[in-house]
Design a protein around this motif. Structure first.
Motif, PDB file in Angstrom:
ATOM      1  N   TRP A  59     -50.645 -48.919  33.747  1.00 52.79           N
ATOM      2  CA  TRP A  59     -50.190 -50.296  33.544  1.00 52.79           C
ATOM      3  C   TRP A  59     -49.144 -50.311  32.454  1.00 52.79           C
ATOM      4  CZ3 TRP A  59     -51.566 -54.167  36.762  1.00 52.79           C
ATOM      5  CH2 TRP A  59     -52.663 -53.953  37.581  1.00 52.79           C
ATOM      6  N   TYR A  60     -48.097 -51.084  32.666  1.00 57.33           N
ATOM      7  CA  TYR A  60     -47.009 -51.219  31.708  1.00 57.33           C
ATOM      8  C   TYR A  60     -46.877 -52.691  31.332  1.00 57.33           C
ATOM      9  CZ  TYR A  60     -42.218 -51.589  30.000  1.00 57.33           C
ATOM     10  OH  TYR A  60     -41.106 -51.874  29.252  1.00 57.33           O
ATOM     11  N   ALA A  61     -46.891 -52.990  30.042  1.00 55.02           N
ATOM     12  CA  ALA A  61     -46.710 -54.367  29.572  1.00 55.02           C
ATOM     13  C   ALA A  61     -45.215 -54.674  29.619  1.00 55.02           C
ATOM     14  CB  ALA A  61     -47.257 -54.528  28.154  1.00 55.02           C
ATOM     15  N   SER A  62     -44.772 -55.269  30.727  1.00 54.51           N
ATOM     16  CA  SER A  62     -43.340 -55.522  30.935  1.00 54.51           C
ATOM     17  C   SER A  62     -42.838 -56.739  30.171  1.00 54.51           C
ATOM     18  CB  SER A  62     -43.039 -55.679  32.426  1.00 54.51           C
ATOM     19  OG  SER A  62     -43.809 -56.719  32.994  1.00 54.51           O
ATOM     20  N   SER A  63     -43.753 -57.574  29.694  1.00 52.69           N
ATOM     21  CA  SER A  63     -43.412 -58.734  28.864  1.00 52.69           C
ATOM     22  C   SER A  63     -44.694 -59.193  28.175  1.00 52.69           C
ATOM     23  CB  SER A  63     -42.826 -59.870  29.710  1.00 52.69           C
ATOM     24  OG  SER A  63     -43.841 -60.481  30.484  1.00 52.69           O
ATOM     25  N   GLN A  64     -44.589 -60.215  27.368  1.00 54.38           N
ATOM     26  CA  GLN A  64     -45.787 -60.772  26.736  1.00 54.38           C
ATOM     27  C   GLN A  64     -46.644 -61.521  27.743  1.00 54.38           C
ATOM     28  OE1 GLN A  64     -44.465 -63.142  23.417  1.00 54.38           O
ATOM     29  NE2 GLN A  64     -44.095 -61.350  22.136  1.00 54.38           N
ATOM     30  N   THR A  67     -48.281 -57.646  32.975  1.00 52.41           N
ATOM     31  CA  THR A  67     -48.274 -56.192  33.055  1.00 52.41           C
ATOM     32  C   THR A  67     -47.986 -55.803  34.501  1.00 52.41           C
ATOM     33  OG1 THR A  67     -50.654 -56.108  33.448  1.00 52.41           O
ATOM     34  CG2 THR A  67     -49.929 -55.899  31.163  1.00 52.41           C
ATOM     35  N   ARG A  68     -47.444 -54.615  34.666  1.00 53.37           N
ATOM     36  CA  ARG A  68     -47.128 -54.101  35.997  1.00 53.37           C
ATOM     37  C   ARG A  68     -47.896 -52.814  36.225  1.00 53.37           C
ATOM     38  NH1 ARG A  68     -42.563 -56.439  38.383  1.00 53.37           N
ATOM     39  NH2 ARG A  68     -41.599 -57.985  37.043  1.00 53.37           N
ATOM     40  N   TRP A  80     -48.433 -56.690  39.907  1.00 60.17           N
ATOM     41  CA  TRP A  80     -47.920 -57.536  38.825  1.00 60.17           C
ATOM     42  C   TRP A  80     -49.085 -58.430  38.435  1.00 60.17           C
ATOM     43  CZ3 TRP A  80     -47.451 -62.753  37.898  1.00 60.17           C
ATOM     44  CH2 TRP A  80     -46.565 -63.140  36.900  1.00 60.17           C
ATOM     45  N   ARG A  81     -49.484 -58.385  37.159  1.00 58.02           N
ATOM     46  CA  ARG A  81     -50.674 -59.116  36.722  1.00 58.02           C
ATOM     47  C   ARG A  81     -50.336 -60.000  35.526  1.00 58.02           C
ATOM     48  NH1 ARG A  81     -55.350 -55.239  35.059  1.00 58.02           N
ATOM     49  NH2 ARG A  81     -53.979 -55.021  33.266  1.00 58.02           N
ATOM     50  N   VAL A  83     -50.967 -62.011  32.238  1.00 55.76           N
ATOM     51  CA  VAL A  83     -51.926 -61.872  31.140  1.00 55.76           C
ATOM     52  C   VAL A  83     -52.797 -63.123  31.056  1.00 55.76           C
ATOM     53  CG1 VAL A  83     -52.146 -61.654  28.627  1.00 55.76           C
ATOM     54  CG2 VAL A  83     -50.414 -60.318  29.855  1.00 55.76           C
TER      55      VAL A  83
END
Length: 132
Positions: A59-64, A67-68, A80-81, A83
């Motif tokens: 999982w990559y935190a692509s923004s605040q 996560t992707r 795409w999840r 938060v």
């Protein structure tokens, strides 16, 4: 009803129970970077997603706000999840059988590059905080 899917190399396999949301095409800048073009996602409640194999899942935190999920082995973009919400969007192309899913709308069309046109006549939303 069950939907199955996974990454290109098979290191991530999953099952989703119940119906999936219609497909939404996202034209945001992040989807363009992740997919090389727009992203097309269906979605479900997070508790309806079960992993059969997750050895490659990262999982990559692509923004605040989100996560992707992707396969760290083959690079497949999978999820795409948002938060703090109980949903997960699933890249429609990673499903083994999309069944009767249909494309419903386009979001973040203000970010769409000039090299392609949206010509299907579906709803176009310039920005969206939900949709995926």
């Amino acid at each position: 009803m069950e939907s199955r899917g996974g990454c290109l190399c098979g290191a991530v396999r999953f099952v989703i129970t119940g119906r999936l949301r219609e497909v939404v095409a996202c034209h945001c800048g992040q989807c363009q970077k992740v997919h090389g073009t727009f992203g097309a996602y269906t979605a479900c409640a997070l508790d309806r997603l079960r992993f059969e194999k997750d050895a490659g899942l990262a999982w990559y935190a692509s923004s605040q706000r989100a996560t992707r999920g992707f396969c760290r082995i083959c690079g497949s973009s999978l999820f795409w999840r948002p938060v703090g919400q109980g949903t997960v969007s699933v890249a429609a192309g990673v499903l083994d059988d999309a069944g009767d899913l249909k494309l419903a709308r386009h979001i973040f069309t203000a970010d769409k590059p000039d090299w392609y046109a949206i010509t299907d006549g579906l709803e176009e939303i310039e920005h969206s905080m939900t949709g995926m």
